[in-house]
Scaffold this motif. Structure first.
Motif, PDB file in Angstrom:
ATOM      1  N   LEU A 263      43.535  32.262  50.341  1.00  0.00           N
ATOM      2  CA  LEU A 263      43.804  31.517  49.111  1.00  0.00           C
ATOM      3  C   LEU A 263      44.258  30.091  49.427  1.00  0.00           C
ATOM      4  O   LEU A 263      43.744  29.124  48.844  1.00  0.00           O
ATOM      5  CB  LEU A 263      44.877  32.241  48.293  1.00  0.00           C
ATOM      6  N   ALA A 274      36.987  27.457  39.951  1.00  0.00           N
ATOM      7  CA  ALA A 274      36.767  28.836  39.514  1.00  0.00           C
ATOM      8  C   ALA A 274      36.955  29.813  40.670  1.00  0.00           C
ATOM      9  O   ALA A 274      37.486  30.916  40.497  1.00  0.00           O
ATOM     10  CB  ALA A 274      35.361  28.975  38.934  1.00  0.00           C
ATOM     11  N   GLU A 275      36.558  29.394  41.886  1.00  0.00           N
ATOM     12  CA  GLU A 275      36.733  30.254  43.056  1.00  0.00           C
ATOM     13  C   GLU A 275      38.209  30.404  43.390  1.00  0.00           C
ATOM     14  O   GLU A 275      38.669  31.491  43.785  1.00  0.00           O
ATOM     15  CB  GLU A 275      35.974  29.666  44.243  1.00  0.00           C
ATOM     16  N   ARG A 277      40.718  30.230  41.215  1.00  0.00           N
ATOM     17  CA  ARG A 277      41.291  31.119  40.201  1.00  0.00           C
ATOM     18  C   ARG A 277      40.949  32.573  40.488  1.00  0.00           C
ATOM     19  O   ARG A 277      41.789  33.473  40.325  1.00  0.00           O
ATOM     20  CB  ARG A 277      40.792  30.719  38.802  1.00  0.00           C
ATOM     21  N   SER A 278      39.727  32.814  40.938  1.00  0.00           N
ATOM     22  CA  SER A 278      39.311  34.181  41.256  1.00  0.00           C
ATOM     23  C   SER A 278      40.131  34.743  42.409  1.00  0.00           C
ATOM     24  O   SER A 278      40.570  35.893  42.384  1.00  0.00           O
ATOM     25  CB  SER A 278      37.823  34.201  41.603  1.00  0.00           C
ATOM     26  N   ARG A 279      40.379  33.918  43.427  1.00  0.00           N
ATOM     27  CA  ARG A 279      41.158  34.385  44.569  1.00  0.00           C
ATOM     28  C   ARG A 279      42.626  34.588  44.180  1.00  0.00           C
ATOM     29  O   ARG A 279      43.295  35.481  44.705  1.00  0.00           O
ATOM     30  CB  ARG A 279      41.040  33.395  45.718  1.00  0.00           C
ATOM     31  N   GLU A 281      43.613  35.755  41.370  1.00  0.00           N
ATOM     32  CA  GLU A 281      43.652  37.079  40.737  1.00  0.00           C
ATOM     33  C   GLU A 281      43.594  38.190  41.780  1.00  0.00           C
ATOM     34  O   GLU A 281      44.219  39.241  41.623  1.00  0.00           O
ATOM     35  CB  GLU A 281      42.499  37.207  39.742  1.00  0.00           C
ATOM     36  N   LEU A 282      42.854  37.970  42.886  1.00  0.00           N
ATOM     37  CA  LEU A 282      42.786  38.983  43.943  1.00  0.00           C
ATOM     38  C   LEU A 282      44.147  39.219  44.592  1.00  0.00           C
ATOM     39  O   LEU A 282      44.442  40.318  45.059  1.00  0.00           O
ATOM     40  CB  LEU A 282      41.782  38.557  45.021  1.00  0.00           C
ATOM     41  N   THR A 287      46.981  35.580  35.128  1.00  0.00           N
ATOM     42  CA  THR A 287      46.450  34.308  34.620  1.00  0.00           C
ATOM     43  C   THR A 287      47.483  33.585  33.765  1.00  0.00           C
ATOM     44  O   THR A 287      47.359  32.389  33.527  1.00  0.00           O
ATOM     45  CB  THR A 287      45.182  34.560  33.784  1.00  0.00           C
ATOM     46  N   ASP A 371      45.247  26.379  36.818  1.00  0.00           N
ATOM     47  CA  ASP A 371      44.237  25.351  37.039  1.00  0.00           C
ATOM     48  C   ASP A 371      44.786  24.143  37.796  1.00  0.00           C
ATOM     49  O   ASP A 371      44.017  23.299  38.267  1.00  0.00           O
ATOM     50  CB  ASP A 371      43.662  24.882  35.697  1.00  0.00           C
TER      51      ASP A 371
END
Length: 498
Positions: A263, A274-275, A277-279, A281-282, A287, A371
Motif C-alpha cells: 500500500l 482507484a488502485e 483506494r482498492s488496496r 480496502e484490502l 471507506t 482520496d
C-alpha cells in the motif's frame, strides 16, 4: 537445587554447622575428595564432601577451605568418622570464607550422599527442561511472555518485567517502578543497576544486534552483581525468549505487513488513485475512515529498526507501515490529529537519550479522507525533511508548521496533482533520459536562486551561455516562459510534487 533443600532430605541426616545466610546458593554436583588442595578438580557450584584425612594440623584447614572457596564451591560437608565432627579450626575457616559447612553423620556413607543428591539433581534438571519446553510451547501457542514471568516469580520469588523503550508494558503482573525506561536508554553500559531499598537490574533483550532505542528491556528485582551463575543464565535465557516473542510480533512476516508495504509503495508511486483506494480496502480500512500520515527516519538505526520503532510509537492504532528507501511511512486511521501528534511527541522526547548521538526526525500530516492519502504522505515526508534540517537530535514537525504551498498541494485531488506534474515536468524528464541532459536539475537550481543567471551558473559550474541555452530548451519543451512569475510558480509547485 538450593543448599537449603539438603536439609529437607531426612535420608541424609545432614546438619548445618555454619553458613545460615548462604543457603540460597545452588548446588550443581557432588565431589568427594581428601586432597589438601582439590581446586583443580572443581569448576564451581559443587558440594565438596570430605573425610578430613588431609587434616594434619590447624594450618591445613586454612589451605583446604581457601582452595575450595576460591574454586567457587557451593558448600563443604565433613564426615564424623575421623574426628567425631568438624574440628574448630575448620569451622572458623569456613566462617572466614563464608563457605557453608554441613556435618555428615557417621552412619551415612559418602556414596549414599552422592547417589541421593545426584538423583535429586537429575530430577531437577529434567523438571527444568520440561519448564523450558513448556515456555516455548506457550510462546508458540500465542500465550506470550506472561506465563514465563509467572514461572520465574513462582520458582525464584523474583519479579520481572518486559518493557518497550517507549515505556509500554509488554509483560509483567503490574507496572514496574517509574523511571526504568529512561535509566535504560541513558545507561552508558548494560546491565544497569538502579540502587535503592529495592534495587532493580536492567538488561537489554538484544543488546548486540539491535540499537538501544529500538530494543526491549528486561527489569529484574535485585542486584545482578550478587547473582549466582544460574540466575545470570536465567536472565540470558529470558532475553532470548523475549527476543523470540518480539520477532513473532514483527508483522513483516505476516500478510497484513506485506499488504501494508504494498500500500505504501503504491501511494508514493504513480499508481492510479482507484488502485490506492482498492488496496486500502484490502488492508481492512473502511471507506468512511480518515487518515493521517507519518514519515520517520533515524540514524544510525537501520530502516527495519526505524519501522519497528514507528510501530511501537503508534502501538494500539494499528498503523499500515512501509519502508521507501530509508524512510519509514505509516498511515493511521484517525479523526484527531492532535491526539496522535501528542503521542508521537511524548515518545520521541523519551527516546532521545537512546539515540546514542544519532538523530530521529518525524513528520506528521493533517487528517484527510481516502482520496487524499497521497497528498498526506507527501506532506508528512516534506515535514520529515524539515525536521531533519533542524538542530535538535530528535524532532517532530507537524502539518501546521509547513509552508502554505505544501498545505495547498496536499488538499488537491491526486488526479489533478498527477496531471499537473506530468504536464510540466514529463517533457524535461524524457529529454534528460534520451539525451543524458540535466534540464530538471537546471530548472530546480534556477528557481532556487530566484532566477539569478550568475548565481545559477556558479551553482551548476557552467558558463552563463550554457545556462542560457538550457533555460531556452526548457522553455521550448514546455511552452513556458521562465521570466514570468506565474510560470516560475508553476514549475516550483510541480517540482515539489515529485
Amino acid at each position: 537445587m538450593r543448599l537449603r533443600s539438603l536439609l529437607t532430605m531426612p535420608e541424609l541426616g545432614l546438619e548445618l554447622v555454619t553458613g545460615e545466610d548462604e543457603l540460597d546458593r545452588f548446588v550443581r554436583w557432588v565431589v568427594v575428595t581428601d586432597m589438601l588442595d582439590p581446586s583443580r578438580y572443581l569448576s564451581g557450584g559443587e558440594l565438596v564432601v570430605t573425610g578430613l584425612y588431609w587434616h594434619r594440623e590447624p594450618a591445613d584447614s586454612e589451605i583446604f577451605v581457601a582452595a575450595v572457596a576460591r574454586a567457587g564451591a557451593a558448600a563443604l560437608a565433613t564426615g564424623d568418622a575421623r574426628y567425631g565432627g568438624a574440628p574448630p579450626d575448620i569451622v572458623a575457616a569456613c566462617r572466614r570464607y563464608r563457605l557453608p559447612l554441613f556435618r555428615v553423620p557417621e552412619n551415612i556413607a559418602f556414596a549414599q550422599v552422592t547417589e541421593r543428591i545426584t538423583r535429586r539433581l537429575s530430577t531437577g534438571r529434567a523438571a527444568d527442561l520440561t519448564a523450558v519446553l513448556d515456555r516455548h510451547r506457550q510462546l508458540v501457542a500465542g500465550d506470550g511472555l506472561g506465563p514465563v514471568l509467572d514461572l520465574i516469580e513462582r520458582d525464584l520469588g523474583m519479579r520481572c518485567w518486559v518493557l518497550s523503550t517507549t515505556g509500554r508494558l509488554v509483560a509483567g503482573r503490574a507496572e514496574p517502578p517509574p523511571g526504568v525506561t529512561a535509566a535504560f536508554l541513558a545507561a552508558d553500559r548494560l546491565p544497569r543497576l538502579i540502587a535503592g531499598d529495592e534495587p532493580l537490574s536492567l538488561f537489554a533483550v538484544d543488546e548486540h544486534a539491535t540499537s538501544r532505542a529500538a530494543d526491549w528491556l528486561l527489569v529484574f528485582e535485585g542486584d545482578h552483581r550478587y547473582w549466582p551463575e544460574e540466575r545470570r543464565a536465567l536472565a540470558a535465557e529470558l532475553a532470548a525468549v523475549a527476543a523470540l516473542e518480539r520477532a513473532r510480533h514483527d508483522d513483516r512476516q505476516h500478510t497484513s505487513g506485506r499488504l501494508a508495504q504494498e500500500l505504501i509503495q503504491l501511494i508514493v508511486s504513480d499508481a492510479a488513485p482507484a488502485e490506492v483506494r482498492s488496496r486500502l480496502e484490502l488492508t481492512g480500512a473502511s471507506t468512511g475512515e480518515r487518515y493521517l500520515a507519518v514519515a520517520a527516519d533515524a540514524t544510525p538505526l537501520r530502516p527495519g529498526e526505524v519501522r519497528m520503532l514507528v510501530r511501537e510509537i503508534l502501538f494500539g492504532r494499528d498503523p499500515a507501515v512501509g519502508v521507501v528507501e530509508s524512510e519509514v511511512i505509516a498511515l493511521v486511521a484517525t479523526h484527531r490529529a492532535d491526539a496522535v501528534v501528542h503521542e508521537i511527541r511524548t515518545a520521541v522526547a523519551a527516546l532521545t537519550a537512546g539515540l546514542r548521538g544519532g538523530r530521529l526526525s518525524v513528520g506528521v500530516s493533517g487528517v484527510v479522507d481516502p482520496d487524499g492519502v497521497r497528498g498526506a504522505v507527501e506532506e508528512a515526508r516534506y515535514a520529515r525533511r524539515m525536521a531533519a534540517a533542524r538542530p535538535e537530535p530528535a524532532c517532530v514537525v507537524e502539518h501546521g508548521e509547513l509552508g502554505t504551498h505544501m498545505l495547498l498541494l496536499a488538499s488537491v485531488p491526486d488526479e489533478v496533482r498527477h496531471m499537473f506534474r506530468l504536464r510540466l515536468l514529463d517533457p524535461l524528464t524524457t529529454y534528460d533520459q534520451d539525451n543524458r541532459a540535466d534540464l530538471v536539475h537546471t530548472l530546480e537550481s534556477f528557481l532556487q536562486v530566484s532566477g539569478s543567471w550568475t548565481k545559477c551558473a556558479e551553482l551548476l559550474h557552467v558558463h552563463v551561455n550554457t545556462l542560457r541555452y538550457r533555460v531556452q530548451r526548457i522553455e521550448e519543451l514546455t511552452g513556458r516562459d521562465l521570466s514570468r512569475l506565474a510560470d516560475r510558480v508553476d514549475f516550483f509547485l510541480a517540482l515539489a510534487l515529485r
